[in-house]
Design an enzyme around this catalytic site. Structure first.
Site, PDB file in Angstrom:
ATOM      1  N   GLU A 158      -5.454  -8.520   1.263  1.00 47.45           N
ATOM      2  CA  GLU A 158      -6.179  -8.314   2.437  1.00 47.45           C
ATOM      3  C   GLU A 158      -7.507  -7.988   2.208  1.00 47.45           C
ATOM      4  O   GLU A 158      -8.014  -7.564   1.162  1.00 47.45           O
ATOM      5  CB  GLU A 158      -5.391  -6.940   2.935  1.00 47.45           C
ATOM      6  N   GLU A 170       0.870  -1.408   0.253  1.00 49.98           N
ATOM      7  CA  GLU A 170      -0.055  -0.015  -0.116  1.00 49.98           C
ATOM      8  C   GLU A 170       0.795   1.419   0.016  1.00 49.98           C
ATOM      9  O   GLU A 170       0.916   2.002   1.196  1.00 49.98           O
ATOM     10  CB  GLU A 170      -0.900  -0.103   1.327  1.00 49.98           C
TER      11      GLU A 170
HETATM   12  C1  FCB Z   1      -4.240  -1.991   5.654  1.00 51.81           C
HETATM   13  C2  FCB Z   1      -2.850  -2.344   6.305  1.00 51.81           C
HETATM   14  C3  FCB Z   1      -2.731  -3.549   7.312  1.00 51.81           C
HETATM   15  C4  FCB Z   1      -4.219  -3.275   8.076  1.00 51.81           C
HETATM   16  C5  FCB Z   1      -5.211  -3.232   7.455  1.00 51.81           C
HETATM   17  C6  FCB Z   1      -6.565  -2.917   8.433  1.00 51.81           C
HETATM   18  O1  FCB Z   1      -4.214  -0.702   5.240  1.00 51.81           O
HETATM   19  O2  FCB Z   1      -2.062  -2.805   5.141  1.00 51.81           O
HETATM   20  O3  FCB Z   1      -1.483  -3.499   7.731  1.00 51.81           O
HETATM   21  O4  FCB Z   1      -3.662  -2.359   8.907  1.00 51.81           O
HETATM   22  O5  FCB Z   1      -5.437  -2.038   6.779  1.00 51.81           O
END
Ligand code: FCB
Length: 460
Positions: A361, A178
């Site tokens: 994620e 990110e």
């Molecule tokens: C993302 C991050 C991760 C976590 C989630 C909830 O932006 O990559 O580390 O904090 O959010």
């Protein structure tokens, strides 16, 4: 009177013909070094250590010095991961644990990760290694951090050394996690480390991060040609509050700033046209050849998805986020909007020539309560159920998606929110460090173990 059937989703269900159930679809859990490791005395200081020490940066005034103490408990944590039946574990390397101030490898730090990689291999779990999940060594920040072009070359050196040290133990590398968050949250609005505030910083930091990604790809493809090498980007689809042209334009502008700004240079070697509208002082410092480096071919793109955002027109910046969100919300105050995930994936598919996609994620913070050793996190389970179906839907519509990682394996340090927001499918009692698998974790495990190839494997 006929009774309506009650839909009880204590389990996660996928249609029996879902590609997600096939043996070439990878399921995993994800974490990041600073969020779980602790063990801070055995590494150099990073920007998050410094940020946590400043007043009013972290909601619960906590820090990452101990976190989930994964630094001590990594062996039992890998047993826990294995017990969930996952194919893969996504975790990050702490740059300040493995590289000293002279840019040389640190033996103890490298051993720590090599032991993890060996144990994962012994358990037949594929290692998905993120090389940068936000914990920049503080001494590099002291030289300007991501605003200094040189940081990209320091990153390349670190990636070169560490990828050689890991040999062929790593199944997949992600250069960055990110870069939007590192650049925008860290250098433009200052809610993440290092906490700089200024509209002139964000895009400059982003460019050096993307350059670091491209330079790292060069060494990864050389040192680890058989690993899957790529980058992880986060996306929040930008919706318009109304159908008014001004609101529609506002949503489009936000999308260029927050989503397309990162994927377009990586896939097409060009920034969105928005670059020409930015004040000169806000533009990145691009050197000839940078965009060719940034757009080196990828083996995959990692997509992180949590929610969408809604925008309306505003005169100064051109867009404004609508803060009053439609329900339901997670404990972060993020709208639960699963159709945003399929929409996003299809949108990317139509806009770009994509490499294979991994959902690196996805997950939700919920106000969990542990009662009699049980966490009945029904809302999180529903979140996973609806988002897995959204992935299934996107695949049916032609998107090439190869894997899904739940964020997160366990509750951890949620950056500026501290330890209060819980994202785990495993509950962590921070007083005792005891881990307890939540109902969502049990359901995830049951889904993974019920996959046809798993069932036939255990019978045969
Ligand atoms: C993302 C991050 C991760 C976590 C989630 C909830 O932006 O990559 O580390 O904090 O959010």
């Amino acid at each position: 009177m006929l009774k309506q059937p009650v839909l009880l989703t204590h389990s996660l269900q996928l249609p029996s013909d879902s590609r997600l159930l096939s043996s070439d679809f990878t399921f995993g859990v994800a974490t990041a070094a600073f969020q779980i490791e602790g063990g801070a005395t055995s590494r150099l200081k990073n920007i998050w250590d410094t940020f946590c020490d400043k007043p009013s940066t972290i909601k619960d005034h906590s820090n990452g010095l101990t976190a989930c103490d994964h630094f001590s408990l990594w062996e039992q944590d890998i047993d826990l991961i294995a017990s969930l039946g996952v194919d893969a574990y996504r975790f990050s390397i702490s740059w300040p644990r493995v590289i000293d101030k002279q840019g040389q490898l640190v033996k103890d730090g490298v051993d720590f990760y090599n032991n993890i990689l060996d144990k994962l291999q012994a358990k037949n779990i594929k290692a998905y290694v993120t090389l940068y999940h936000w914990d920049l060594p503080q001494h590099i920040e002291d030289m300007g951090g991501w605003l200094n072009r040189q940081t990209a070359y320091l990153f390349q050196n670190y990636v070169d050394l560490i990828s050689k040290a890991f040999g062929n133990k790593v199944f997949s590398y992600a250069t960055l996690n990110e870069p939007f968050c590192s650049a925008y949250l860290g250098y433009e609005i200052g809610v993440h480390a290092p906490g700089l505030i200024g509209p002139e910083y964000g895009k400059k930091a982003a460019h050096h991060l993307l350059l670091a990604h491209g330079l790292a790809m060069q060494v990864l493809q050389k040192n680890c040609p058989t690993a899957l090498n790529g980058i992880v980007l986060n996306f929040s689809p930008c919706h318009s509050l109304t159908e008014n042209p001004a609101d529609l334009a506002a949503a489009k502008l936000a999308d260029q700033h927050f989503n397309q700004w990162y994927i377009r240079p990586v896939l097409e070697g060009a920034y969105p046209d928005l670059i020409n509208q930015l004040p000169h002082a806000h533009r990145p410092d691009i050197v000839e050849g940078d965009l060719a480096i940034i757009s080196a071919p990828l083996d995959y793109i990692g997509v992180n998805y949590y929610t969408r955002e809604i925008y309306q027109a505003e005169t100064q910046q051109g867009f404004q986020k609508v803060m009053d969100k439609p329900l339901p919300l997670t404990d972060m105050g993020w709208e639960i909007y699963p159709q945003g995930l399929s929409e996003l994936l299809l949108d990317l598919h139509r806009t770009y020539k994509l490499p294979p996609i991994l959902i690196t994620e996805n997950g939700a913070a919920m106000p969990d309560k542990i009662i009699n050793n049980t966490v009945n996190d029904r809302q999180r389970l529903d979140y996973y159920q609806s988002h897995l179906l959204a992935v299934d839907d996107a695949i049916r519509q032609g998107v090439d998606i190869r894997g899904y990682f739940a964020w997160s394996l366990m509750d951890n340090f949620e950056w500026a929110e501290g330890y209060v927001k819980r994202f785990g499918i495993v509950y962590v009692d921070y007083a005792t460090m005891k881990r307890t698998i939540k109902a969502s974790g049990l359901a995830y495990r049951n889904l993974l173990n019920s996959r046809p190839h798993r069932v036939s494997h255990s019978i045969g």
